[in-house]
Design a protein around this motif. Structure first.
Motif: not given
Length: 796
Positions: A520-548
């Protein structure tokens, strides 16, 4: 010869469903009156006796004639067959001159009233063949429905020959199929008719026929309505009888039908057609219980080709692809010998493999295997003949069936060729399409290469080059597509994390596991980072966190509580089933891009069809975030005709108008898009002709030579062009930019734009803009106009 009782009812013939005339069958409703009469035969015998020089033969004929003179009923037409009951022996003697007694044991013959259905006499051999319920079904040229038309034609031809001075040949290649009750196999016979003992009499005045009418009849023999119109049935009467002889051609007919059947499309693919072939093979071999197997294979006997070409009908049905390759099995033995492999009893094999065991389990005990090889001697497949009884198949069967094997080989090879042609057509259509404007050059080069090879030379393909062609390039691109796409992905990921946070929070209340709190802490942390900025690296990191990580955790937590299972399932139902993540905004973006691309592509193709009528040219388009298309026009692209600059001007104006139409229509389409997107249109004008070459490795045309590279460089870099001295992009929503380098191009396009403004396609204001320096490119300028999309397109 054996005489059938004249009053015996059962017909020995059927017209195979022939029903060309209005009701019933033609044999049953023959429109001309017909009477049984032996007078034509008696007159023939009298004439023959008067000329006969052999004393024995003359005496025999005179004896028959004397006997006939003692039976007045035979000297006139017979309307009551019962009157012949007391003269059966005499009728038999009379007809022995038509059906010789010496051949009665094997001669298949019968006699019947002209154009009638009931046999009044049959030879002994025919009687034994037909038994009690056997009957013939007639065909003409393999078509049962033509028999009735033939019978009417035959009757009318006899009339024309006797009364109208014609010499028409009446005999036709009739065949008969015999089906006996209780027997699975049918038999086939060739029929020959002796029409010498038929006479036709006029019962009313003869119809008057002109030469033109007679020619009409002769030239259209199956048009029975016309024959009956010109020679009305109420005008004539036929008397006499017809002698019919049958010769069995079962094997030849079955082989012919197999050859014909194997010419049909998909005959070795469709299971129903394979079943029909099996019936024909049974008839040809006279084996009612034989089973047919047919499979395409590769050169080693693997069934991968059967799956690919859909020729997969082995005796055992669905088997593994390497089934025929089983070591030491009978199929491998068949490959090692030059003739078909016959196994009369599979139970007697000394060393049996699993293949033979499977065959026995499926009811096959006797088998013949034909490896089918093409003209090059390479294996194309297997033909199998199987039977349930031992020794049901023999060497004689194998010899007869050997005639069939080449036919099945050709059918498999034709199926391969047809499918390969279809695949090649798909490849050409979907991947390496040759545009009609250049296909002629490829064909000429291909024929030239074939000519070289026909002379024994290896030959090499000539390069495809078109010199001095004028390029016309344009694009309709989605404005700010990368940023919009990233924003859509960012929104979906944030939405996904929010839904995940909600699920984890609910599960943590049920299962106080520390790992749930940590996720739950990690999900909130990823959301906070995404609100500040977004890049292709952010997309791959969040997708990997969700799926795996997160999703496996949710599934594992479900094992500890039914309520946790419900919460996890509710979460997963909100995800895209294919991608396994929230896919709403990005789907809206991608669907909108697809709709825009599809519309532009379809519209340009339709427009280009009309443009090709003005001047044949090469047309090519590419889909990205939008569509770009390129035209090449010039003398070298024309197989005939002349190219001039006026035609180039015509194409340029057409291109300009097409881009205005695209802009207007896209403004209307924007209302229907899941995610409203704007497009910007641009045309790049290049004045100098260039050379293009077909690149074999890429299967497409490209510029040829270093001098022409400049065109490609400018075309690729002008997409990012800015107005000189500003940060403003040249391409803007709803506008059309025309990039050029030469002053003469500016003058030409200014004329076009004034014309378009007069047609209300664009607004009258024309911007003239310098373009900022691009890498390796300077001196470009642009004209930019606003396309008049109308009020209905601008609402909202």
């Amino acid at each position: 010869m054996t005489a059938i009782h004249p009053t015996s009812p059962g017909p020995a013939v059927q017209p195979a469903g022939a029903s060309t005339p209005e009701t019933g069958t033609a044999l049953e409703i023959m429109p001309y009156a017909s009477r049984l009469s032996f007078l034509p035969l008696i007159h023939h015998l009298k004439e023959q006796a008067s000329r006969e020089e052999r004393p024995g033969r003359a005496s025999l004929l005179q004896f028959i004639l004397d006997k006939v003179e003692q039976a007045p009923v035979l000297l006139q037409p017979v309307d009551n067959l019962g009157a012949l009951e007391s003269h059966v022996d005499l009728v038999d003697l009379l007809l022995s001159t038509v059906f010789p007694d010496g051949q009665e044991a094997f001669s298949l013959g019968r006699a019947f009233k002209p154009l009638d259905v009931n046999a009044i006499y049959q030879t002994e051999a025919l009687r034994r063949l037909l038994r009690e319920d056997g009957c013939f079904e007639y065909c003409l040229d393999g078509q049962p429905d033509r028999v009735s038309s033939f019978i009417i034609n035959a009757a009318c031809s006899i009339i024309l020959n006797k009364f109208y001075g014609q010499a028409l040949k009446v005999e036709a290649p009739l065949t008969a199929t015999l089906r006996l009750p209780g027997q699975a196999l049918e038999r086939h016979f060739k029929c020959v008719h002796n029409l010498s003992f038929i006479d036709v009499l006029p019962v009313k005045p003869l119809p008057k026929l002109s030469s033109r009418q007679i020619n009409q009849l002769v030239n259209d023999p199956m048009n029975w309505r016309q024959w009956l119109e010109y020679l009305p049935p109420d005008r004539f009467e036929f008397q006499g009888f017809i002698a019919e002889y049958h010769t069995e051609i079962t094997e030849e007919a079955a082989l012919s039908r197999i050859r014909y059947q194997l010419l049909e499309k998909d005959v070795v693919v469709d299971p129903q057609k394979i079943a029909h072939l099996e019936e024909l093979v049974r008839t040809a071999l006279q084996k009612p219980a034989i089973r047919l197997g047919l499979s395409a294979t590769n050169e080693k006997g693997n069934l991968c080709s059967a799956r690919k070409y859909k020729v997969a009908h082995p005796l055992l049905g669905q088997v593994e692809e390497d089934f025929f390759q089983t070591e030491d099995c009978i199929y491998q033995q068949a490959l090692q010998q030059q003739e078909p492999l016959l196994v009369e009893d599979l139970t007697q094999l000394e060393e049996a493999t699993e293949v033979e065991a499977e065959l026995l389990n499926s009811g096959i005990r006797s088998i013949i295997i034909f490896p089918l090889r093409n003209k090059k001697g390479k294996l194309a497949g297997f033909l199998e003949l199987g039977a349930a009884e031992a020794h049901a198949l023999s060497k004689v069967t194998a010899l007869k069936a050997a005639e069939l094997a080449p036919l099945f080989t050709l059918a498999i090879e034709r199926r391969r060729e047809e499918l390969n042609n279809e695949v090649e057509a798909i490849i050409r259509e979907q991947y390496t399409t040759l545009h009609p404007s250049v296909e002629w050059q490829f064909l000429e080069n291909a024929f030239a290469l074939l000519e070289e090879r026909s002379k024994g030379r290896k030959g090499t393909a000539r390069p495809i080059v078109f010199k001095e062609v004028y390029p016309l390039y344009a694009q309709a691109d989605i404005v700010n597509s990368s940023n919009i796409r990233n924003a859509a992905i960012q929104a979906d990921l944030l939405d996904n994390l929010r839904r995940l946070e909600k699920a984890l929070l609910a599960i943590s209340g049920l299962l106080p596991f520390p790992i749930v709190e940590q996720f739950l802490f990690r999900a909130r942390e990823y959301a906070s980072c995404l609100r500040e900025s977004f890049s292709s690296n952010d997309e791959s990191r969040v997708m990997e966190f969700l799926r795996q990580e997160a999703h496996p955790l949710l599934r594992q937590m479900g094992q500890h509580s039914p309520e946790a299972v419900r919460l996890a399932e509710a979460y997963f139902r909100q995800l895209d089933p294919r991608l396994g993540v929230v896919y709403n905004k990005r789907k809206a973006y991608e669907d909108s891009v697809a709709m825009i691309n599809e519309y532009i592509s379809r519209h340009l193709e339709q427009e280009d069809e009309a443009a090709q009528e003005m001047l044949p040219h090469y047309f090519e388009k590419y889909k990205t975030d939008g569509v770009e298309f390129e035209i090449y026009a010039g003398q070298s692209l024309l197989p005939k005709g002349q190219f001039d600059i006026l035609q180039l001007s015509n194409l340029r104006l057409w291109q300009l108008m097409a881009m205005c139409t695209v802009t207007r229509q896209l403004a209307e389409l924007k209302k229907q898009l899941p995610l409203p997107l704007d497009t910007a249109q641009m045309i790049f004008v290049y004045s100098n002709p260039i050379d293009i070459r077909f690149r074999m490795d890429e299967k497409r045309f490209d510029v040829d030579g270093a001098y022409n590279i400049r065109y490609e460089i400018i075309k690729k870099r002008v997409d990012k062009a800015l107005v000189d001295g500003t940060e403003e992009r040249l391409r803007a929503p709803g506008k059309l930019a025309i990039v050029y380098a030469a002053e003469k191009d500016r003058i030409e396009y200014m004329e076009y734009l004034r014309f378009l403004a007069s047609r209300k396609l664009i607004l009258p204001d024309i911007e003239e803009l310098p373009i900022g320096k691009l890498q390796g490119v300077e001196g470009l300028r642009a004209l930019r106009v606003t396309v008049d999309v109308g009020e209905q397109c601008c609402e909202g």
